[in-house]
Write an enzyme that holds these catalytic residues in place. Sequence first.
Site: not given
Length: 379
Positions: A124-125, A127, A159, A242
């Site tokens: 997941q890109g 931040s 992550s 999430e």
Amino acid sequence: MTDTPLDFGDPADLDRLRHEFRAWLAQHPLPERESGEPVQVFLHRWHRLLHSGGWVGLDVPERYGGRGLTALHQVAISDELGACRAPGVPRIGYLAHALLEFGSEEQRLRFLPRMLAGDEVWCQGFSEPGAGSDLAGMSTFAKRHDGHYTVRGQKLWTSYAQYSGLCLLLARTDRSAPAHKSISAFVLPLDRPGVTVRPLRAANGDDEFCELFLDDVRVEESERVGAEGVGWALAMTTVSYERNALDTGHISKYGLLVERLRRHAAERGGSLPDGLLSRIGRCVVDYEVLVAHARRRTAERLAGQVAGPESSVDKLLMTRTEQRLYDTALEVFPAELAQEGGELFGDYLYSRAASVYGGTSQIQRNIIAKRILHLPSNG
Ligand SMILES: Cc1cc2nc3c(=O)[nH]c(=O)nc-3n(C[C@H](O)[C@H](O)[C@H](O)COP(=O)(O)OP(=O)(O)OC[C@H]3O[C@@H](n4cnc5c(N)ncnc54)[C@H](O)[C@@H]3O)c2cc1C
């Protein structure tokens, strides 16, 4: 039959599913993490094993590789997994929901079955170095050309990007529109020219985090998820899933530790240091509140209610329960917690991150103040 915390007065088919899963688990014992094996490699083996038994994506329609059951079935299996201290459920539910809600039919058919099977690993890109809490302030930019974009910028805390093939990426596509209308989402293959992934070592020794450098990376228009500008709405959907304790098996895992503390208090109550008994009591109360809340949330989901700002309440409750629980366990079982490499040691360290990932506790309180309580803003 259930003796796990999330007892829904199980309807017969749910009871059967739990039976079926326990029987499958008896035949497929939890794999051991090999010495030196990166945690994500281990979790990926576990993911594939679970998928081979049909235990991933229970609430995803069959045509996208799921089992076409309900959210309740998915929650029951997460609950079973936590109760037997299985490694975390593959954390893909929130990405799958983003694609289900915002992806085209072609994208759903192309990506979801392979995501659920673990054939393609996703990260997941969202931040960036200057845009974590203030996600709307992101500066990664996707410049539009005829039929494609070039993306330039940097992501942070991504992550397990080094183990992933695909990234759900957010980038600004318009510098003049208001922030919440100018962000778009893309599926970015991480082997594209111009992508550099640099892992960062965390305090617990894991190499979970990565920096992602994007140097004029070409992304096709067909790789955009949803229309231009829906990236903000997609991000909010993603993080609201999430922020939920239901899908993670956390509740039954906390339940095992609460039970240990409860037993300890029953056996040693009178001789415990000042205040410890009341801190154990507080853990039990936090946990019971979380369980009651999770049951209500499941019922709402089944009734078709989409996760909204209320997921900030879920996240705060989950964080408070987890951190108080491991703080108290540190007092009660100090030797076990200090055992480097031990399960409690790892869980304790990771519990510190609960008030940061998926949006910090301060940000959850801001959301509750603004969007649920409608309190006036002082800024
Ligand atoms: C274990 C873990 C996994 C993660 N995985 C991913 C991932 O896969 N992909 C991804 O994109 N991101 C990921 N993140 C990043 C995470 O989303 C961010 O860390 C989080 O949103 C906070 O952003 P930040 O770290 O930039 O902190 P900042 O936004 O810089 O915040 C610093 C401090 O200031 C406070 N603060 C900031 N703004 C306000 C405000 N308006 N009011 C009150 N207080 C405020 C915050 O609460 C915090 O205490 C992960 C984080 C962790 C811990």
